[in-house]
Design an enzyme around this catalytic site. Structure first.
Site, PDB file in Angstrom:
ATOM      1  N   ASN A  56      43.055 -14.047 -13.897  1.00 16.28           N
ATOM      2  CA  ASN A  56      44.291 -14.802 -13.625  1.00 16.28           C
ATOM      3  C   ASN A  56      44.170 -16.268 -14.066  1.00 16.28           C
ATOM      4  OD1 ASN A  56      42.635 -15.940 -11.691  1.00 16.28           O
ATOM      5  ND2 ASN A  56      43.965 -15.489  -9.933  1.00 16.28           N
ATOM      6  N   ASP A  78      30.704 -22.510  -6.520  1.00 17.92           N
ATOM      7  CA  ASP A  78      31.510 -22.076  -5.386  1.00 17.92           C
ATOM      8  C   ASP A  78      30.714 -21.153  -4.457  1.00 17.92           C
ATOM      9  OD1 ASP A  78      31.425 -19.923  -7.149  1.00 17.92           O
ATOM     10  OD2 ASP A  78      33.535 -20.069  -7.709  1.00 17.92           O
TER      11      ASP A  78
HETATM   12  C1  GLP Z   1      34.866 -15.211  -9.268  1.00 19.13           C
HETATM   13  C2  GLP Z   1      34.033 -16.501  -9.240  1.00 19.13           C
HETATM   14  C3  GLP Z   1      34.236 -17.293 -10.485  1.00 19.13           C
HETATM   15  C4  GLP Z   1      34.014 -16.361 -11.650  1.00 19.13           C
HETATM   16  C5  GLP Z   1      35.138 -15.388 -11.727  1.00 19.13           C
HETATM   17  C6  GLP Z   1      34.968 -14.313 -12.803  1.00 19.13           C
HETATM   18  O1  GLP Z   1      35.990 -15.282  -8.501  1.00 19.13           O
HETATM   19  N1  GLP Z   1      34.266 -17.354  -8.119  1.00 19.13           N
HETATM   20  O2  GLP Z   1      33.352 -18.393 -10.485  1.00 19.13           O
HETATM   21  O3  GLP Z   1      33.959 -17.094 -12.861  1.00 19.13           O
HETATM   22  O4  GLP Z   1      35.364 -14.763 -10.485  1.00 19.13           O
HETATM   23  O5  GLP Z   1      34.120 -13.305 -12.358  1.00 19.13           O
HETATM   24  P1  GLP Z   1      33.554 -12.163 -13.256  1.00 19.13           P
HETATM   25  O6  GLP Z   1      32.556 -12.811 -14.157  1.00 19.13           O
HETATM   26  O7  GLP Z   1      32.917 -11.206 -12.296  1.00 19.13           O
HETATM   27  O8  GLP Z   1      34.684 -11.588 -14.001  1.00 19.13           O
END
Ligand code: GLP
Length: 241
Positions: free
Chosen positions: A137, A67
């Site tokens: 979430n 993404d």
């Molecule tokens: C973001 C990313 C995701 C990621 C998620 C968790 O929104 N777009 O791809 O897996 O959040 O992030 P974190 O690893 O910082 O908790």
């Protein structure tokens, strides 16, 4: 789904790197699906460290990120392009032409970009090993709760919770993106193997719903139950009680 529980974040990061390197050993021209966020930072550090120490070769590896924010230029310090350069691409020998991340630059035609991204994955022969994190979430990549299970790469609105989380790393709060380009749930499920990473007690509920809950659009990561080859690698805190 196979569940692996590491004692802590360091062990999780090392185990994730080990799984990637085993896949690289088996297939030097591996295609990876790659995540951003805080969770995979330890894995990227371990991969870079082992690349240097073991003189590994990533020259045939191809990568597709999951993404990217929409409306954020490639050179913006908070873009996922910048994240990937800083954490990984600047430190290993993956040719730039083999690195793919959706382009969410201001003014981009998102529909065209998403179509191009899907074609690039297809033309490449698909993704061998896709690594993903999970939002508190239950989101996967930027597929927020409510994302259709048959969704493809597309532009999406971010949930208030995701915007608040993203805001932690943006100095200028008014510049926090509200939209993103993300691989869809169905695009993710087409990868031949999937590795889901989660660390910390704040992820325990999302992990439980992904592993044990019903497959539901309200918990997008639960769609991974539909895939035959998924490893869920968590630390003890994310596994919960
Ligand atoms: C973001 C990313 C995701 C990621 C998620 C968790 O929104 N777009 O791809 O897996 O959040 O992030 P974190 O690893 O910082 O908790």
């Amino acid at each position: 789904m196979r569940l692996l529980v590491a004692p802590d974040y360091t062990a999780l990061s090392e185990a994730a790197a080990e799984l990637v390197l085993n896949a690289l050993h088996a297939k030097p021209n591996l295609t990876l699906g790659l995540p951003t966020g805080e969770t995979p930072i330890g894995m990227y550090n371990a991969l870079v460290r082992r690349y240097r120490a073991e003189h590994l070769d990533f020259s045939q590896v191809r990568t597709f990120n999951l993404d990217e924010y929409l409306g954020v230029g490639l050179a913006h310090p908070n873009s996922y392009h910048s994240y990937m350069r800083e954490r990984f691409f600047d430190h290993v020998n993956i040719p730039m032409v083999n690195q793919h991340i959706p382009d969410g630059s201001p003014g981009i035609d998102a529909a065209v970009e998403c179509e191009k991204y899907e074609s690039a994955i297809r033309d490449n022969g698909g993704i061998d090993l896709l690594i993903a994190g999970i939002g508190a979430n239950g989101h996967i990549a930027f597929n927020e709760p409510g994302s259709p299970l048959d969704s493809r790469t597309r532009a999406v609105d971010l949930s208030p919770e995701t915007i608040a989380n993203a805001g932690r790393s943006f100095h200028d709060k008014s510049a926090v993106p509200r939209r993103a380009i993300t691989m869809g749930v169905a695009s993710i499920l087409e990868a031949r193997r999937i590795l889901l990473l989660a660390s910390g007690a704040h992820k325990a509920d999302a992990v439980r719903r992904a592993l044990d809950g019903p497959v539901a659009e309200s918990a997008p990561a639960s769609a991974l139950q539909l895939h035959p080859r998924v490893i869920v690698l968590v630390d003890e805190a994310a596994r919960g009680a």
